[in-house]
Structures are given as structure tokens and as C-alpha cells.
Scaffold this motif. Structure first.
Motif, short mmCIF file in Angstrom:
data_model
loop_
_atom_site.label_atom_id
_atom_site.label_comp_id
_atom_site.label_asym_id
_atom_site.label_seq_id
_atom_site.Cartn_x
_atom_site.Cartn_y
_atom_site.Cartn_z
N CYS A 110 0.36 -25.50 22.52
CA CYS A 110 -0.21 -24.59 23.52
C CYS A 110 -1.20 -23.59 22.89
N GLN A 111 -1.06 -23.35 21.60
CA GLN A 111 -2.04 -22.48 20.92
C GLN A 111 -3.45 -23.04 21.11
N ALA A 112 -3.55 -24.38 21.18
CA ALA A 112 -4.86 -25.01 21.34
C ALA A 112 -5.42 -24.84 22.75
N GLU A 113 -4.52 -24.73 23.73
CA GLU A 113 -4.98 -24.59 25.13
C GLU A 113 -5.08 -23.12 25.54
N THR A 114 -3.93 -22.47 25.72
CA THR A 114 -4.01 -21.07 26.16
C THR A 114 -4.56 -20.18 25.04
N GLY A 115 -4.31 -20.57 23.79
CA GLY A 115 -4.85 -19.79 22.66
C GLY A 115 -6.37 -19.84 22.64
N SER A 116 -6.91 -21.03 22.83
CA SER A 116 -8.38 -21.16 22.83
C SER A 116 -8.99 -20.44 24.03
N ALA A 117 -8.35 -20.57 25.19
CA ALA A 117 -8.88 -19.88 26.38
C ALA A 117 -8.87 -18.36 26.17
N ALA A 118 -7.81 -17.86 25.55
CA ALA A 118 -7.74 -16.42 25.28
C ALA A 118 -8.83 -16.00 24.30
N ALA A 119 -9.09 -16.84 23.30
CA ALA A 119 -10.15 -16.56 22.32
C ALA A 119 -11.50 -16.52 23.02
#
Ligand code: SF4
Length: 305
Positions: free
Chosen positions: A167-176
Motif C-alpha cells: 500500500c505504500q506504493a499506492e496510497t503512499g505515492s498518492a500522498a507524495a
């Protein structure tokens, strides 16, 4: 030749040499790679932003109950709650991120930015930012180009998919992406923008993908709200020139390394984490039974002679 978005250091160097803002390098890339003109790109992005705004509105105004029953009008409940934890603006941010993501969970129209699972983060953040600071649509569209550049590099160096990097790749990227957009819209410089991305990734590292019953509902919807909050806290920190210490490219490398070492049960397989809890399993079994019941009866066929 346009910059190819291999890393953040190169992006900053290129824009410094060309004396252009970061978003313009993404625009050049789009023009060169897709063969579109800048007018069409801006129009498409403006219409994507309209879809984001519509998703927020729909999530707050229309019934949002998913077929599984796990999603039940969360955005509206937060928006209308008389208890305000921090400020009305924070309450709106959280409710809007929930609302837009709930639209996705209820099969409505959203912008996958960068994925459908993370489709509430940019809408919740940008709609609230625009309302508070009276930002013009044109600036928001530029910030979407900037956010797209952030996603391009994360995609190359790590991943944007829960099935690959958790999930770091999905919500993490969106947050970035959202934190970069906030800092840009509020007048931050290139260092502050990339520092915001670095800080956001630091806060989201290691998050596993563990959707209950394999549906993009729990914990996906609430993670959109927390990711939007982290995007805002990171932007506030970066705009105050508090360094994330680890450069943004190295933060993305860490995300890639963590994603690679994650066991497959934490990568969208619904075999680990929350999906593997007693309650998660009970929900999965119930949904499976419901699905079997609604399967159409096979048509009677004549016997072979
Ligand atoms: S838990 Fe998995 S499916 Fe849900 S938002 Fe995160 S990456 Fe996407």
C-alpha cells in the motif's frame, strides 16, 4: 529532448538549467511522448480535476453503501459530525478524501491518481486546499502535472501498484503527489517540493496491502483519509524548511527495496494483515457465499445423442 523522469535530482537539475518550473518538464514530456499539444493536455487535466470534484460531491451527497456493506456513507458521517477534532478545514479534508474514495468502492467515476485504490487523496487534498487558499484552477492543473512527474519517477524507481510494492506504493505515492501539489500551490520552491515528497514517503514506508475479502474497501478507504492528512503535515513541515534529511531519491529507493522484500501475502493477495484476521476472513466467506448465490443458473442443454 524532454527530461525522461528517471530521478528527482535529474528533474531538478534539468529545470534549473532550463530555468523552467518543475511542472513544465512534465508538460514537455507529455508533448514529446504522447504527441499531444499543450492546450489538449491542459484541457484533459482540467477535465480530470472536474471528475475529482464531482467524486467528492457525489460521495458527500449520494448514498455510498458498497455491495459488501463494509462501506456505509463514511464521508458524509465525518462531514456532518458536530465534533470537530482539529478544525473545520481538517474535518472537510478527511471527509472529502473518504467521500471520493467511497465513490470508487461503490463503482462510481473517479480519477485513478495514481490508482483507483488511492483515488480519494488528491481530490480531498486539492478541493480543500483550493477552498482555503482561493487557488485558481489553472494553478491546480499545473500542480497535477507536477504530481504526475512525481508518480512517473516513483513508478520507475519503485512501483505504484499494491500488488508489487504494498500500500505504500499506492496510497503512499498518492500522498507524495498531493504533498508536492500543496507545496507548489502555496509558493514553495523546488527544494521544498521535493522535501515534502521525501517526508511523505518516509511517513508511508512499509505500509502493506491487505484488503479485506480482496475488495478495495477496508482498509483502503480510511487509508485515503490518513494519507491526505500525511500529505498536508509533510507540506507544512517542508514549507517551514525542516529537512527530511534523507534525499527524496533515496526515500523512493527505500520504498522499492521494502516493496521487493515484502511477502506476497502483503501484496493485494488478501492472505495477510487485516484480510487474514478472524473478522476479515468471516467477511470474505460471507461475501463468497453471497456471490455464489447470485450466480445465474446454467441453461439446460439437450443431451448429446
Ligand atoms: S490496501 Fe491495497 S488495495 Fe487497498 S488502497 Fe492499499 S494498495 Fe490499494
Amino acid at each position: 529532448m524532454a527530461f525522461l523522469f528517471k530521478d528527482f535530482a535529474g528533474w531538478k537539475k534539468y529545470c534549473g538549467e532550463q530555468k523552467i518550473p518543475l511542472y513544465k518538464a512534465v508538460l514537455e514530456y507529455e508533448i514529446e511522448q504522447k504527441g499531444r499539444d499543450s492546450k489538449l493536455i491542459f484541457e484533459k487535466l482540467a477535465s480530470s480535476y472536474e471528475v475529482m470534484k464531482e467524486a467528492v460531491k457525489a460521495g458527500l451527497e449520494q448514498p455510498m453503501i458498497s455491495r459488501s456493506g463494509m462501506i456505509d456513507n463514511g464521508g458524509k458521517k465525518v462531514f456532518n459530525n458536530p465534533i470537530t477534532v482539529l478544525s473545520p478545514e481538517f474535518q472537510k479534508l478527511i471527509s472529502r478524501a473518504l467521500a471520493a474514495k467511497e465513490v470508487n468502492s461503490c463503482m462510481g467515476r473517479v480519477v485513478a491518481a495514481p490508482t483507483a485504490g488511492a483515488s480519494g487523496i488528491l481530490p480531498g487534498t486539492l478541493v480543500t486546499l483550493q477552498e482555503i487558499h482561493d487557488i485558481k484552477d489553472e494553478k491546480i492543473v499545473e500542480s497535477l502535472l507536477l504530481a504526475a512527474g512525481v508518480a512517473l519517477i516513483i513508478e520507475r524507481k519503485a512501483s505504484l501498484a499494491g500488488a508489487v510494492g504494498g500500500c505504500q506504493a499506492e496510497t503512499g505515492s498518492a500522498a507524495a503527489m498531493a504533498s508536492a501539489a500543496i507545496v507548489y500551490c502555496l509558493g514553495g520552491d523546488d527544494n521544498q517540493i521535493f522535501n515534502a515528497v521525501a517526508i511523505t514517503i518516509q511517513c508511508m514506508l512499509g505500509l502493506v496491502c491487505d484488503p479485506v475479502a480482496g475488495l478495495v474497501e477496508v482498509p483502503c478507504v480510511v487509508r485515503n483519509a490518513s494519507a491526505a492528512a500525511i500529505a498536508n503535515s509533510s507540506a507544512q513541515i517542508a514549507l517551514s524548511d525542516v529537512s527530511g534529511v534523507i534525499p527524496v531519491d533515496e526515500c523512493v529507493d527505500a520504498m522499492g527495496e521494502i516493496g521487493q522484500s515484502m511477502e506476497s501475502r502483503y501484496k493485494e493477495t488478501a492472505l495477510g494483515g487485516l484480510a487474514a484476521t478472524k473478522t476479515g476472513q468471516a467477511i470474505a466467506n460471507k461475501i463468497l457465499i453471497k456471490d455464489i448465490e447470485v450466480l445465474p443458473q446454467p441453461k439446460a442443454t439437450s443431451k448429446a445423442k
